[in-house]
Design a protein around this motif. Structure first.
Motif, PDB file in Angstrom:
ATOM      1  N   HIS A 176      70.086   9.971  19.615  1.00  7.09           N
ATOM      2  CA  HIS A 176      71.517   9.652  19.559  1.00  7.09           C
ATOM      3  C   HIS A 176      71.768   8.149  19.439  1.00  7.09           C
ATOM      4  CE1 HIS A 176      70.309   9.476  23.750  1.00  7.09           C
ATOM      5  NE2 HIS A 176      71.423   8.879  24.098  1.00  7.09           N
ATOM      6  N   ARG A 177      70.720   7.425  19.084  1.00  8.12           N
ATOM      7  CA  ARG A 177      70.803   5.981  18.860  1.00  8.12           C
ATOM      8  C   ARG A 177      71.539   5.286  20.016  1.00  8.12           C
ATOM      9  NH1 ARG A 177      71.659   8.104  13.477  1.00  8.12           N
ATOM     10  NH2 ARG A 177      70.069   7.349  12.013  1.00  8.12           N
ATOM     11  N   PRO A 178      70.987   5.371  21.214  1.00  5.34           N
ATOM     12  CA  PRO A 178      71.686   4.842  22.386  1.00  5.34           C
ATOM     13  C   PRO A 178      71.688   3.319  22.426  1.00  5.34           C
ATOM     14  CG  PRO A 178      69.500   5.569  23.003  1.00  5.34           C
ATOM     15  CD  PRO A 178      69.687   5.978  21.570  1.00  5.34           C
ATOM     16  N   GLU A 179      72.614   2.772  23.215  1.00  7.47           N
ATOM     17  CA  GLU A 179      72.675   1.326  23.426  1.00  7.47           C
ATOM     18  C   GLU A 179      71.536   0.842  24.319  1.00  7.47           C
ATOM     19  OE1 GLU A 179      76.577  -0.146  24.674  1.00  7.47           O
ATOM     20  OE2 GLU A 179      77.376   1.815  24.098  1.00  7.47           O
ATOM     21  N   LEU A 180      71.104   1.708  25.222  1.00 12.50           N
ATOM     22  CA  LEU A 180      70.065   1.338  26.182  1.00 12.50           C
ATOM     23  C   LEU A 180      69.026   2.447  26.240  1.00 12.50           C
ATOM     24  CD1 LEU A 180      68.898  -0.368  28.561  1.00 12.50           C
ATOM     25  CD2 LEU A 180      70.451   0.898  30.078  1.00 12.50           C
ATOM     26  N   LEU A 181      67.764   2.067  26.107  1.00  4.64           N
ATOM     27  CA  LEU A 181      66.643   3.009  26.246  1.00  4.64           C
ATOM     28  C   LEU A 181      65.916   2.689  27.542  1.00  4.64           C
ATOM     29  CD1 LEU A 181      65.504   2.850  22.564  1.00  4.64           C
ATOM     30  CD2 LEU A 181      65.915   5.017  23.738  1.00  4.64           C
ATOM     31  N   ILE A 182      65.734   3.698  28.389  1.00  3.49           N
ATOM     32  CA  ILE A 182      64.970   3.559  29.624  1.00  3.49           C
ATOM     33  C   ILE A 182      63.789   4.515  29.512  1.00  3.49           C
ATOM     34  CG2 ILE A 182      64.984   3.853  32.117  1.00  3.49           C
ATOM     35  CD1 ILE A 182      67.898   3.047  32.145  1.00  3.49           C
ATOM     36  N   LEU A 183      62.597   3.948  29.382  1.00  6.05           N
ATOM     37  CA  LEU A 183      61.411   4.722  29.009  1.00  6.05           C
ATOM     38  C   LEU A 183      60.318   4.527  30.047  1.00  6.05           C
ATOM     39  CD1 LEU A 183      61.370   3.613  25.250  1.00  6.05           C
ATOM     40  CD2 LEU A 183      62.536   5.604  26.224  1.00  6.05           C
ATOM     41  N   ASP A 184      59.920   5.615  30.688  1.00  5.91           N
ATOM     42  CA  ASP A 184      58.920   5.576  31.751  1.00  5.91           C
ATOM     43  C   ASP A 184      57.568   5.995  31.177  1.00  5.91           C
ATOM     44  OD1 ASP A 184      57.621   5.463  34.144  1.00  5.91           O
ATOM     45  OD2 ASP A 184      58.880   6.922  35.178  1.00  5.91           O
ATOM     46  N   GLU A 185      56.636   5.065  31.075  1.00  4.03           N
ATOM     47  CA  GLU A 185      55.296   5.315  30.519  1.00  4.03           C
ATOM     48  C   GLU A 185      55.409   6.016  29.150  1.00  4.03           C
ATOM     49  OE1 GLU A 185      52.548   4.319  31.969  1.00  4.03           O
ATOM     50  OE2 GLU A 185      53.080   3.977  34.064  1.00  4.03           O
ATOM     51  N   GLY A 224      70.518  -3.591  17.790  1.00  5.08           N
ATOM     52  CA  GLY A 224      71.103  -4.285  18.926  1.00  5.08           C
ATOM     53  C   GLY A 224      70.915  -3.584  20.247  1.00  5.08           C
ATOM     54  N   ALA A 225      70.061  -2.565  20.292  1.00  8.12           N
ATOM     55  CA  ALA A 225      69.828  -1.836  21.531  1.00  8.12           C
ATOM     56  C   ALA A 225      68.993  -2.669  22.500  1.00  8.12           C
ATOM     57  CB  ALA A 225      69.120  -0.507  21.242  1.00  8.12           C
ATOM     58  N   THR A 226      69.060  -2.301  23.755  1.00  4.52           N
ATOM     59  CA  THR A 226      68.258  -2.896  24.818  1.00  4.52           C
ATOM     60  C   THR A 226      67.241  -1.864  25.272  1.00  4.52           C
ATOM     61  OG1 THR A 226      70.172  -4.185  25.543  1.00  4.52           O
ATOM     62  CG2 THR A 226      68.333  -3.989  27.089  1.00  4.52           C
ATOM     63  N   VAL A 227      66.027  -2.317  25.579  1.00  2.47           N
ATOM     64  CA  VAL A 227      64.961  -1.403  25.990  1.00  2.47           C
ATOM     65  C   VAL A 227      64.404  -1.840  27.338  1.00  2.47           C
ATOM     66  CG1 VAL A 227      62.746  -0.367  25.376  1.00  2.47           C
ATOM     67  CG2 VAL A 227      64.375  -0.984  23.570  1.00  2.47           C
ATOM     68  N   PHE A 228      64.323  -0.893  28.251  1.00  2.66           N
ATOM     69  CA  PHE A 228      63.719  -1.112  29.569  1.00  2.66           C
ATOM     70  C   PHE A 228      62.598  -0.101  29.688  1.00  2.66           C
ATOM     71  CE2 PHE A 228      63.188  -0.504  34.096  1.00  2.66           C
ATOM     72  CZ  PHE A 228      63.410  -1.746  34.659  1.00  2.66           C
ATOM     73  N   LEU A 229      61.354  -0.583  29.694  1.00  2.00           N
ATOM     74  CA  LEU A 229      60.233   0.356  29.723  1.00  2.00           C
ATOM     75  C   LEU A 229      59.225  -0.036  30.783  1.00  2.00           C
ATOM     76  CD1 LEU A 229      57.494  -0.938  28.170  1.00  2.00           C
ATOM     77  CD2 LEU A 229      58.948  -0.606  26.185  1.00  2.00           C
ATOM     78  N   SER A 230      58.500   0.965  31.256  1.00  3.42           N
ATOM     79  CA  SER A 230      57.504   0.727  32.294  1.00  3.42           C
ATOM     80  C   SER A 230      56.138   1.157  31.806  1.00  3.42           C
ATOM     81  CB  SER A 230      57.851   1.512  33.566  1.00  3.42           C
ATOM     82  OG  SER A 230      57.547   2.885  33.396  1.00  3.42           O
ATOM     83  N   SER A 231      55.128   0.576  32.414  1.00  2.00           N
ATOM     84  CA  SER A 231      53.754   0.956  32.112  1.00  2.00           C
ATOM     85  C   SER A 231      52.843   0.419  33.205  1.00  2.00           C
ATOM     86  CB  SER A 231      53.319   0.379  30.762  1.00  2.00           C
ATOM     87  OG  SER A 231      51.969   0.709  30.496  1.00  2.00           O
ATOM     88  N   HIS A 232      51.661   1.036  33.323  1.00  6.25           N
ATOM     89  CA  HIS A 232      50.622   0.441  34.163  1.00  6.25           C
ATOM     90  C   HIS A 232      49.560  -0.217  33.295  1.00  6.25           C
ATOM     91  CE1 HIS A 232      49.007   4.474  33.258  1.00  6.25           C
ATOM     92  NE2 HIS A 232      47.825   3.914  33.373  1.00  6.25           N
ATOM     93  N   VAL A 233      49.793  -0.232  31.966  1.00  5.42           N
ATOM     94  CA  VAL A 233      48.859  -0.835  31.018  1.00  5.42           C
ATOM     95  C   VAL A 233      49.568  -1.973  30.290  1.00  5.42           C
ATOM     96  CG1 VAL A 233      47.371  -0.448  29.027  1.00  5.42           C
ATOM     97  CG2 VAL A 233      47.702   1.381  30.709  1.00  5.42           C
TER      98      VAL A 233
END
Length: 328
Positions: A147-156, A180-189
């Motif tokens: 849905h082409r979001p403004e903010l992506l929150i991605l866990d691993e 122009g989206a913002t991305v917040f992502l996590s990883s242990h690598v």
């Protein structure tokens, strides 16, 4: 411009155990913010607080300019979320799951859904119970991006993906950034975020050790140096290296004279910080070989994990890291 995410004093307790100990960070719009930490560091708990899946015990959170507890459905439709553990209904197909997610997320272009499925190599008509872990992860990515979001929150986000699909994921991140989206992502690598992240927060035991750029981490990391110098001896080379800031663990081996070059010295050392001082020092030697390895970012992060107390001194704030960023 309003910051995409602002977190101040975030604490979370489960019973008597506190798992987040007063997190403070901000994410600028149009950037990729990566959170790195071992399992159990608090990455998933932080994301769930951002999405109001769980409520913080203390502190304030702003997501896209709103309090997640007050934003409701309208705010959630502006966000694409990939959980670390994606639970799917087994007695359905990927296509029906996508239709269900689309009804929640808001307007979705079916052509874009098909495009993403083709790029990810995902058969939407297969039963979800027959999907491998990697294909379930692809389905999770598709529903987060579709849905082409403004903010992506991605866990691993790349967990279980093969290298070719990981390349597609990085391309999708780049396209989202172009919108122009913002991305917040996590990883242990670390390698998972270093290709795309503008800022990196290193999380350990529910505390932020540091917030930095990947380039700043690389600069601060330890490099391995190896060179061979002709027409000199070990004493002179050792004296020269002793004056170079950041050079340590020097090992020298002197070879007997050969031909017209006289003695030669093989040297190994480690270098932390800038390379300019070393380059200027080595310019005084007659080098026949020089190897300066790329810094080991994993080792740099592990060093930060091992430090006794978190510190954010002399590290750039997220608002200052957009300039010069590179996206895959």
């Amino acid at each position: 411009m309003t910051q995409a995410i602002v977190v101040e004093g975030l604490r979370k307790r489960f019973g008597r155990r506190e798992v987040l100990h007063g997190l403070d960070f901000a994410v600028e719009p149009g950037t990729v913010f990566g959170v790195i930490g071992p399992n159990g560091a608090g990455k998933t708990t932080t994301m769930r607080c951002l999405l109001d899946i769980i409520r913080p015990s203390a502190g304030t959170i702003s997501v896209l300019g709103q309090d997640p507890q007050q934003g409701g459905i309208a705010l959630r439709r502006r966000i694409g979320y990939l959980p670390g553990e994606l639970h799917l209904e087994n007695r359905t197909t990927g296509r029906r799951m996508v239709e269900h997610f689309a009804a929640i997320s808001g307007p979705v272009d079916p052509r874009y859904v098909e495009e993403l499925a083709e790029r990810l190599g995902l058969d939407l008509d297969r039963q979800t119970r027959k999907l491998s872990k990697g294909n379930k992860q692809k389905l999770g990515l598709l529903q987060a991006f579709m849905h082409r979001p403004e903010l992506l929150i991605l866990d691993e986000p790349t967990s279980g993906l093969d290298p070719l699909v990981q390349q597609q994921f990085h391309a999708m991140i780049g396209e989202a950034m172009d919108r122009g989206a913002t991305v917040f992502l996590s990883s242990h690598v670390l390698s998972e975020v270093q290709l795309t992240a503008d800022a990196v927060a290193i999380l350990r035991d529910g505390e932020i050790v540091t917030i930095s750029t990947v380039e700043a981490l690389r600069t601060a990391a330890v490099r391995q140096v190896k060179f061979t110098a002709a027409g000199t001896d070990a004493h002179d080379v050792g004296t020269l290296l002793a004056r170079v800031p950041g050079v340590d663990n020097v090992v020298l081996r002197e070879s007997p004279p050969s031909g017209h070059t006289g003695k030669s010295v093989e040297a190994r050392a480690t270098l932390s910080g800038q390379v300019q001082g070393l380059v200027q020092a080595l310019a005084h030697l007659n080098l026949s070989e020089l190897v300066l390895e790329e810094p080991d970012l994993e080792e740099a992060v592990l060093t930060l994990y091992a430090k006794g107390s978190p510190s954010r001194e002399n590290t750039p704030r997220p608002s200052s890291v957009r300039e010069g960023a590179h996206h895959a």
